[in-house]
Write a protein that holds these residues in place. Structure first.
Motif, PDB file in Angstrom:
ATOM      1  N   TYR A   1     -11.489  34.168  -1.413  1.00  0.00           N
ATOM      2  CA  TYR A   1     -11.898  34.150  -0.004  1.00  0.00           C
ATOM      3  C   TYR A   1     -13.413  33.959   0.125  1.00  0.00           C
ATOM      4  CZ  TYR A   1     -12.899  36.015   4.673  1.00  0.00           C
ATOM      5  OH  TYR A   1     -13.359  36.193   5.953  1.00  0.00           O
ATOM      6  N   ILE A   2     -14.182  34.684  -0.712  1.00  0.00           N
ATOM      7  CA  ILE A   2     -15.648  34.611  -0.641  1.00  0.00           C
ATOM      8  C   ILE A   2     -16.151  33.217  -0.994  1.00  0.00           C
ATOM      9  CG2 ILE A   2     -17.785  35.436  -1.730  1.00  0.00           C
ATOM     10  CD1 ILE A   2     -16.378  38.178  -2.031  1.00  0.00           C
ATOM     11  N   PHE A   3     -15.550  32.588  -1.997  1.00  0.00           N
ATOM     12  CA  PHE A   3     -16.042  31.295  -2.467  1.00  0.00           C
ATOM     13  C   PHE A   3     -15.441  30.111  -1.711  1.00  0.00           C
ATOM     14  CE2 PHE A   3     -17.389  33.834  -6.071  1.00  0.00           C
ATOM     15  CZ  PHE A   3     -18.587  33.237  -6.423  1.00  0.00           C
ATOM     16  N   SER A   4     -14.347  30.334  -1.012  1.00  0.00           N
ATOM     17  CA  SER A   4     -13.690  29.219  -0.334  1.00  0.00           C
ATOM     18  C   SER A   4     -13.798  29.316   1.191  1.00  0.00           C
ATOM     19  CB  SER A   4     -12.215  29.155  -0.743  1.00  0.00           C
ATOM     20  OG  SER A   4     -11.560  28.104  -0.074  1.00  0.00           O
ATOM     21  N   ASP A   5     -13.332  30.417   1.750  1.00  0.00           N
ATOM     22  CA  ASP A   5     -13.266  30.542   3.217  1.00  0.00           C
ATOM     23  C   ASP A   5     -14.603  30.899   3.857  1.00  0.00           C
ATOM     24  OD1 ASP A   5     -10.319  30.208   3.825  1.00  0.00           O
ATOM     25  OD2 ASP A   5     -10.246  31.734   2.270  1.00  0.00           O
ATOM     26  N   LEU A   6     -15.353  31.786   3.239  1.00  0.00           N
ATOM     27  CA  LEU A   6     -16.642  32.171   3.825  1.00  0.00           C
ATOM     28  C   LEU A   6     -17.598  30.988   3.981  1.00  0.00           C
ATOM     29  CD1 LEU A   6     -17.770  35.672   2.453  1.00  0.00           C
ATOM     30  CD2 LEU A   6     -17.179  35.050   4.789  1.00  0.00           C
ATOM     31  N   PRO A   7     -17.808  30.175   2.936  1.00  0.00           N
ATOM     32  CA  PRO A   7     -18.737  29.043   3.110  1.00  0.00           C
ATOM     33  C   PRO A   7     -18.289  28.060   4.194  1.00  0.00           C
ATOM     34  CG  PRO A   7     -18.320  29.429   0.783  1.00  0.00           C
ATOM     35  CD  PRO A   7     -17.334  30.259   1.540  1.00  0.00           C
TER      36      PRO A   7
END
Length: 379
Positions: free
Chosen positions: A210-216
């Motif tokens: 989630y941090i590396f895919s959705d957040l950015p």
């Protein structure tokens, strides 16, 4: 008298040399792993924003972590037994380089095959990390020769130091070995404590995805622009450095339940923010704070979980390391697989639910572990 003094000075000099060699070896190990993962974490962060045609970037990451799951359960323990941890890390380094090179010409026939190699490298290197941290902790215990502090204390401390460095950002025979490995991992998955900590391990993988895919994509590119992703990633790395540094010093005194409770609260606050915040330029600065706190919590999860696995299942590092990284990578693979299928808010609900279940079951596992230790001490 002079003879005794000379002997004591020789012993002191010898001890200093041993410690200097230990410190040099540990720093070289940590720096080497740091350099390997620095390039890959950067590539991973950019995939959902750069290689967006037909979802190629995210597809390659999903392929990598699906491979890591399969490799972790079957291939990794066999590779480590056959070649040793040092050679496996060198192999993983070469595989990472191929993926970096493939990004200069991103096509399905370049990214997907190299992503498969990345998956093998991820599961193997992370298992080697737990082995190396346990080794360095045991060596540090011998050097210090402390009368009260246990090997586990020094393993925990060295793991904390490591994660600070890490995040500064022939047929029949082979089949028999694979079958034996699968049996060992299968037995590992049937241990009650292992079953209880699967959800929280899976959660950490989903969270990283989630941090590396959705957040950015959902909270940075659409508001602040693609050029700001690097700044946010740096802030995440800062948080990721701080928490292992603190845990390396104070982790044993606080206890795992307190540590995991802190990380759970941080994640709940962050996920609720992501759920309720309406993206706008006026409040974009809040996302900076979110990245730092995500880094803090993920630094806690990753550094503490690896130590927990080695303490829960002593003498089984080659199996528990592969089990941990396979479940962790499965979480990342799941997040990548549903990346374009589920809305972001649905992913947040899933993360919150799994966090609640995982933390509850972890508390039960911790209680079982403490009871086992008490029973051993009574014998």
């Amino acid at each position: 008298m002079s003879s005794d003094g000379e002997k004591s000075m020789e012993v002191a000099r010898s001890s200093d040399k041993v410690f200097a060699k230990f410190r040099r070896d540990f720093c070289c190990y940590g720096l080497g792993i740091f350099l390997i993962f620095s390039s890959f974490s950067t590539m991973m962060t950019l995939q959902s924003s750069v290689n967006i045609e037909a979802g190629l970037g995210v597809a390659s990451i999903a392929c990598a972590y699906v491979t890591a799951v399969v490799s972790g359960f079957s291939l990794t323990p066999m590779l480590i037994r056959r070649f040793g941890a040092k050679k496996c890390i060198l192999m993983g380094t070469m595989f990472h380089i191929t993926y970096d090179l493939a990004n200069f010409y991103p096509r399905y026939y370049t990214l997907i095959p190299t992503a498969i190699l990345i998956g093998i490298a991820e599961s193997t290197i992370w298992t080697c990390i737990s082995i190396f941290n346990a080794h360095f902790g045991a060596e540090y215990h011998k050097i210090k020769n402390h009368p009260t502090k246990t090997v586990e204390f020094f393993v925990s401390r060295l793991s904390g130091y490591y994660f600070v460095i890490h995040h500064l950002h022939h047929d029949g025979v082979c089949n028999g070995i694979v079958a034996n490995t699968l049996k060992q991992v299968g037995r590992q998955l049937l241990i009650p404590k292992q079953l209880l900590i699967i959800p929280i391990t899976l959660y950490t993988g989903l969270l990283v995805g989630y941090i590396f895919s959705d957040l950015p994509r959902s909270f940075v590119s659409c508001v602040s622009g693609f050029s700001k992703i690097g700044i946010y990633s740096c802030l995440y790395g800062v948080g990721h450095v701080i928490s292992p540094a603190i845990l390396g010093k104070r982790g044993k005194h606080l206890g795992r339940i307190v540590i995991f409770s802190t990380s759970t609260v941080l994640d709940i606050c962050n996920l609720l923010f992501c759920l309720l915040w309406t993206p706008s330029l006026d409040t974009a600065w809040i996302v900076y704070i979110s990245y730092v706190t995500f880094g803090l919590s993920d630094g806690i999860w990753q550094s503490t979980l690896i130590v927990m696995y080695t303490e829960y299942f002593p003498g089984r590092q080659h199996v528990v390391g592969a089990t941990y990284i396979s479940i962790f990578c499965l979480g990342i693979a799941i997040n990548c697989a549903w990346n374009t299928t589920l809305c972001v808010y649905m992913k947040i609900y899933i993360l919150l639910s799994l966090l609640a279940v995982g933390f509850t079951l972890f508390c039960i596992a911790e209680r079982l572990h403490r009871r086992e230790l008490e029973n051993e001490q009574k014998r």
